[in-house]
Each structure stands twice: as C-alpha cells, then as structure tokens.
Design a protein around this motif. Structure first.
Motif, short mmCIF file in Angstrom:
data_model
loop_
_atom_site.label_atom_id
_atom_site.label_comp_id
_atom_site.label_asym_id
_atom_site.label_seq_id
_atom_site.Cartn_x
_atom_site.Cartn_y
_atom_site.Cartn_z
N ARG A 217 0.83 -1.21 0.00
CA ARG A 217 0.00 0.00 0.00
C ARG A 217 0.86 1.26 0.00
O ARG A 217 0.53 2.26 -0.66
CB ARG A 217 -0.94 -0.01 1.20
CG ARG A 217 -1.96 -1.13 1.18
CD ARG A 217 -3.09 -0.89 2.16
NE ARG A 217 -2.63 -0.80 3.53
CZ ARG A 217 -2.53 -1.84 4.35
NH1 ARG A 217 -2.83 -3.06 3.92
NH2 ARG A 217 -2.12 -1.69 5.59
N LEU A 218 1.97 1.21 0.74
CA LEU A 218 2.86 2.37 0.76
C LEU A 218 3.48 2.61 -0.61
O LEU A 218 3.60 3.77 -1.05
CB LEU A 218 3.97 2.17 1.80
CG LEU A 218 3.56 2.30 3.27
CD1 LEU A 218 4.72 1.96 4.18
CD2 LEU A 218 3.05 3.71 3.55
N GLU A 219 3.88 1.52 -1.27
CA GLU A 219 4.46 1.68 -2.61
C GLU A 219 3.44 2.28 -3.57
O GLU A 219 3.74 3.20 -4.33
CB GLU A 219 4.96 0.34 -3.12
CG GLU A 219 5.59 0.43 -4.51
CD GLU A 219 6.01 -0.91 -5.06
OE1 GLU A 219 6.72 -0.94 -6.07
OE2 GLU A 219 5.60 -1.95 -4.48
N LYS A 220 2.20 1.74 -3.48
CA LYS A 220 1.16 2.28 -4.35
C LYS A 220 0.88 3.74 -4.05
O LYS A 220 0.76 4.57 -4.96
CB LYS A 220 -0.12 1.45 -4.19
CG LYS A 220 -1.27 1.92 -5.07
CD LYS A 220 -2.51 1.07 -4.85
CE LYS A 220 -3.67 1.57 -5.71
NZ LYS A 220 -4.90 0.78 -5.48
N ALA A 221 0.81 4.08 -2.73
CA ALA A 221 0.55 5.46 -2.36
C ALA A 221 1.70 6.37 -2.80
O ALA A 221 1.46 7.50 -3.25
CB ALA A 221 0.34 5.57 -0.86
N TYR A 222 2.94 5.88 -2.67
CA TYR A 222 4.08 6.70 -3.07
C TYR A 222 4.09 6.92 -4.58
O TYR A 222 4.35 8.03 -5.06
CB TYR A 222 5.38 6.03 -2.62
CG TYR A 222 6.60 6.85 -2.92
CD1 TYR A 222 6.91 7.97 -2.15
CD2 TYR A 222 7.46 6.50 -3.96
CE1 TYR A 222 8.04 8.73 -2.42
CE2 TYR A 222 8.58 7.25 -4.24
CZ TYR A 222 8.87 8.37 -3.47
OH TYR A 222 9.98 9.12 -3.74
N ARG A 223 3.80 5.84 -5.32
CA ARG A 223 3.75 6.00 -6.78
C ARG A 223 2.63 6.97 -7.17
O ARG A 223 2.79 7.80 -8.08
CB ARG A 223 3.51 4.65 -7.45
CG ARG A 223 4.55 3.58 -7.15
CD ARG A 223 5.93 4.01 -7.54
NE ARG A 223 6.91 2.95 -7.26
CZ ARG A 223 8.20 3.15 -7.15
NH1 ARG A 223 8.69 4.38 -7.28
NH2 ARG A 223 9.02 2.15 -6.89
N GLN A 224 1.48 6.84 -6.48
CA GLN A 224 0.39 7.76 -6.78
C GLN A 224 0.77 9.19 -6.41
O GLN A 224 0.40 10.14 -7.12
CB GLN A 224 -0.87 7.34 -6.02
CG GLN A 224 -1.52 6.07 -6.55
CD GLN A 224 -2.73 5.67 -5.74
OE1 GLN A 224 -2.96 6.14 -4.63
NE2 GLN A 224 -3.53 4.76 -6.28
N LEU A 225 1.49 9.34 -5.30
CA LEU A 225 1.91 10.69 -4.90
C LEU A 225 2.88 11.28 -5.91
O LEU A 225 2.78 12.47 -6.26
CB LEU A 225 2.56 10.63 -3.52
CG LEU A 225 3.04 11.97 -2.94
CD1 LEU A 225 1.88 12.92 -2.78
CD2 LEU A 225 3.75 11.76 -1.61
N GLU A 226 3.81 10.45 -6.40
CA GLU A 226 4.73 10.93 -7.43
C GLU A 226 3.96 11.34 -8.68
O GLU A 226 4.20 12.41 -9.25
CB GLU A 226 5.75 9.85 -7.77
CG GLU A 226 6.83 9.66 -6.73
CD GLU A 226 7.88 8.67 -7.18
OE1 GLU A 226 7.51 7.71 -7.93
OE2 GLU A 226 9.05 8.84 -6.83
N GLY A 227 3.01 10.48 -9.10
CA GLY A 227 2.21 10.83 -10.27
C GLY A 227 1.33 12.04 -10.02
O GLY A 227 1.14 12.89 -10.91
N PHE A 228 0.81 12.14 -8.78
CA PHE A 228 -0.04 13.28 -8.44
C PHE A 228 0.76 14.58 -8.52
O PHE A 228 0.29 15.59 -9.07
CB PHE A 228 -0.61 13.08 -7.03
CG PHE A 228 -1.38 14.24 -6.52
CD1 PHE A 228 -2.65 14.51 -6.99
CD2 PHE A 228 -0.83 15.07 -5.55
CE1 PHE A 228 -3.36 15.60 -6.50
CE2 PHE A 228 -1.53 16.15 -5.07
CZ PHE A 228 -2.80 16.42 -5.54
N ASN A 229 1.97 14.57 -7.98
CA ASN A 229 2.80 15.77 -8.05
C ASN A 229 3.11 16.16 -9.49
O ASN A 229 3.07 17.34 -9.86
CB ASN A 229 4.11 15.55 -7.29
CG ASN A 229 3.89 15.42 -5.80
OD1 ASN A 229 2.90 15.92 -5.28
ND2 ASN A 229 4.79 14.74 -5.12
N ALA A 230 3.42 15.13 -10.31
CA ALA A 230 3.69 15.43 -11.72
C ALA A 230 2.45 15.97 -12.42
O ALA A 230 2.53 16.92 -13.22
CB ALA A 230 4.20 14.16 -12.42
#
Length: 442
Positions: A217-230
């Motif tokens: 879940r953390l990996e998914k959230a981090y990837r989503q956060l990276e994509g969200f920032n972009a």
C-alpha cells in the motif's frame, strides 16, 4: 529541558527475567515443600518416641510393687534412660517440685517436651507427674543442613534454567533479528523489496504478511503521490505559462484598450481554471481527512437528477444526446454534494458518449438499504486495465490529454470522495460499448 532517550528493555531481557523469576519461584516452592515435609516427619517421629517412652515408664511404675521400694525405681529409670541417651526425665511432686532428674547437668536447651500423670495405683507421694524432654538438637542440625542444601539447589537450578532459557530465547528470536535486519535495508528507493517469508515461524507469518501488505500500500501510495505531483505540476504549468506569456506580450506592445481587455479576459479564464483545480484539490483533501456529508431528507432522487440534467440540456443538444431517468428512491443525503456528483457523472458521460445516443440515469434501491445511483452511456469501452484507476486523481484514459483544457482529471475522483462521505463507494463497468459509472450510497 532536554529529555534523554528512553531505553526500553528488550524482548529477550523480559523473557529471561520472567523465566528466572518463575524458575526461582517454582524451585523455591518445591524446596520449601520438601523442607517442611521432612520437618513434619521428624516431629512426628519425635512425638512417637515420646509416647512410646511414656508408655514404658507407665509400665515400669505398674509392673511390680518392688519398684516402690526406695532406690529401686530410680535405678530402673536410669537403666531405661541409658538406652535412649537423647531422652531426659523429670519426676515431679504434686506441688511441682522435682524429686528425680536424669542427667541434671545436661538438661537439653532445645527439646521437645511431653508431660503426663503417673498411674493412680502406682503413684507415690514423691512421684505424681512425669516430664519427658527429647533432645532435638541433632534433628535441628539435620534440618539446617537440609535447608542450606535445598536453597543452594534452588539457586543453582534457577541459574541453570536461566542460562539455558537465555540460549533458547536467543536462538528462538533469531527470526525476529533477521526481520529487523531486513527492515533496516528498506528505503524509499527500494519500495519494491519485501520481507522474506522463508523459514519464518507460523506465529510471525501473519505479522510479516501484514507488513508486506502495508509495504504494497505504501508503494502504491508513493507512486500515486509521485504521479499526483507530476500531474499537478502539468495542470498548473499550462495556465500559468499562458498567463505569463499573454501578460509579457501585453507589456511589450502598444496594444489598444480592446486588446488589453482580451488579454485580461484570457488571463481571467486561466485563473478561473487554476482556481477550479485548487478548489477541487481542497475538497478532496477534506474528504481524505474524513469529512462527512450533511444529510437532509430527499423525497425524490429522480427529481433531483432531472434538475441537474436540465442544466446540461444545451450540452446534450450539441451532440444530439437524449437522456432519461430509470427508477426513483428517497433518503437522507447531502443535496449540494449529490448535485456535484451527478454533474460530474453527466459531464463525463456527455464527453464520451456517441453522438445521437442516449444517456440513462439509473436509481436502484438495494437489499442492504443502500441506493445505487449510476449514469449509463454508449461509447468506446474503457480498457479493463484502466477501470480500477479511473477514480484516481488526474487520471485520464486519454493519455494524450487532448481535452486537458476542458477536463483536468479530478471529476471522477470527486465522485468517489462524495460516495465515501456518504459511507458508500464508487464503481465502474464498461463492456460491449456501454459504460456505467456510479456510486452506492448508504
């Protein structure tokens, strides 16, 4: 005031301390049990000896009248006492005065006493009461040695158990140390790593599985956060670049008042778009923090849907779309949030529906008391791998962002947030040219 770091005891130290206390307590209780059992047995044997000797004295007094002659009784008593050197005897008058004392100079300091009256027929005026004393010093010495041996055995035994327990605990906790080493190797740049489950005891298997699930879940959230920032940077960059460019051109030239008004109007349009993105992000942030819907009674969801659909009448006419409502229900919902939810669903359906097709707003009460509200349109099906992501922020099935100036990818994320604020969930289905997106409200 600076607080020092609190040093909590390790699990090994706790287990060893508990094991040492338990072993010392158990062995101590066992040794006490053995000691008091031996002591009680010795006291019973002492009482039996005193009773037997008192019986022998009674028989001696009752045996023959010859014993009643002066000097004869004392001589027989001394012969009897020679056989039992640890026994001592006093013969007392009725007044309590001692008339006969065996070994007067060695009357025992530690003794077990037993008094009895002499038989009435054999009693003399000088001998009325007999008092026996059994020297218990040898038995007390035995008990002292036994106590020392038992306490030494308890201490040595508990020490041996503690050392053995330490080795067992150290070896038994080796999987935990292995897991600790693995967790130290995890870093933000190695989110794809997981804890090894090979050789893990069954008691730790659940914990490791839960931890690995948390890492997923953390990996998914981090990837989503990276994509969200972009995505945020991409969405904000274009309108900001347009505002900057138009403002620089207006400052460099000698434009007329009409051109300046057009420039300001264009900038205002871009700023409205920026404001919409920021407001939508703030709304999603509030929903993520657990904001709840303000519920009021709604007698007819169909009527509310018709009011929102009438607002999109002009949009539907541009692409020759027809709309209808299937079903009705009543309940307590947040009217403003439902209007926004329906608006986003209808806007999404209108953008992806085939021209000249029909859009259906379906309302269905479910058996568990929830209400299903969905919008159905005919158009290109959403790929199966994209369906789970359409409620993510800034996600677009059209990766080229061809309609980025009209849609910034937060509409369906807001739909999902509103569903959660009502205690429900969002869902999406798309197959054979028909797409149904909606929510289940509790």
């Amino acid at each position: 005031m600076k607080l020092g770091r609190q040093n909590n005891p390790t699990l090994s130290a706790r287990l060893i301390r508990w094991l040492a206390s338990l072993s010392l307590g158990v062995l101590g209780c066992l040794c006490l049990g053995v000691f008091f059992s031996v002591k009680a047995n010795l006291e019973t044997q002492q009482d039996l000896r005193l009773e037997k000797f008192s019986t022998a004295i009674r028989h001696l007094f009752e045996e023959t009248p010859a014993h009643l002659r002066p000097g004869t009784l004392e001589h027989d008593l001394e012969d009897l006492l020679k056989i039992n050197r640890d026994l001592h005897l006093k013969l007392l008058k009725q007044s309590g005065e001692a008339r006969f004392v065996s070994t007067p100079g060695s009357w025992p300091a530690q003794a077990r006493f037993y008094s009895f009256e002499l038989p009435e027929l054999a009693r003399q005026p000088d001998f009325t009461v007999a008092e026996l004393a059994l020297d218990t010093a040898p038995d007390e010495a035995i008990l002292d040695r036994l106590a020392a041996i038992l306490w030494a055995a308890a201490l040595i035994g508990s020490a041996a158990i503690t050392v053995g327990g330490y080795l067992i605990v150290y070896l038994g906790l080796s999987p935990i140390r292995t897991l600790a080493e693995q967790t130290r190797s995890l870093a933000i740049l190695s989110l794809d790593k997981r804890l090894e489950t090979k050789g893990i005891p069954a008691e730790l298997q659940v914990l490791v599985d839960q931890f690995n699930d948390l890492l997923n879940r953390l990996e998914k959230a981090y990837r989503q956060l990276e994509g969200f920032n972009a995505d945020v940077a991409h969405e904000l960059r274009t309108p900001l670049a347009n505002i900057i460019a138009s403002s620089e051109l207006a400052l460099r030239g000698n434009d007329t008042q009409e051109n300046l008004r057009d420039c300001i109007g264009s900038n205002l349009e871009e700023m409205h778009r920026l404001s919409g993105i920021v407001n939508d992000m703030l709304f999603l942030s509030q929903a993520d923090r657990g904001a709840k819907a303000r519920r009021t009674p709604i007698a007819s969801l169909a009527q509310l849907c018709a009011e929102v659909a009438d607002y999109y009448e002009a949009v539907f006419m541009e692409t020759d779309l027809q709309w209808s409502i299937d079903g009705d229900a009543a309940g307590q919902f947040d009217v403003a949030l439902l209007r926004r939810l329906l608006s986003n669903l209808l806007n999404n359906a209108a953008r992806h529906a085939y021209p000249g097709s029909a859009i259906v707003i379906r309302i269905r009460p479910e058996a568990d008391g929830r209400i299903e509200l969905s919008v159905i349109n005919r158009g290109e099906a959403i790929p199966a791998d994209s369906l789970p992501q359409i409620f993510d922020r800034f996600f677009r099935v059209d990766t080229a962002r061809s309609q980025g100036h009209q849609n910034h990818g937060l509409g369906l994320a807001i739909v999902s947030a509103i569903a959660r604020m009502h205690g429900g969930e969002a869902f999406a289905q798309s197959a054979r040219g028909e797409t149904r997106i909606g929510v289940r409200l509790a």
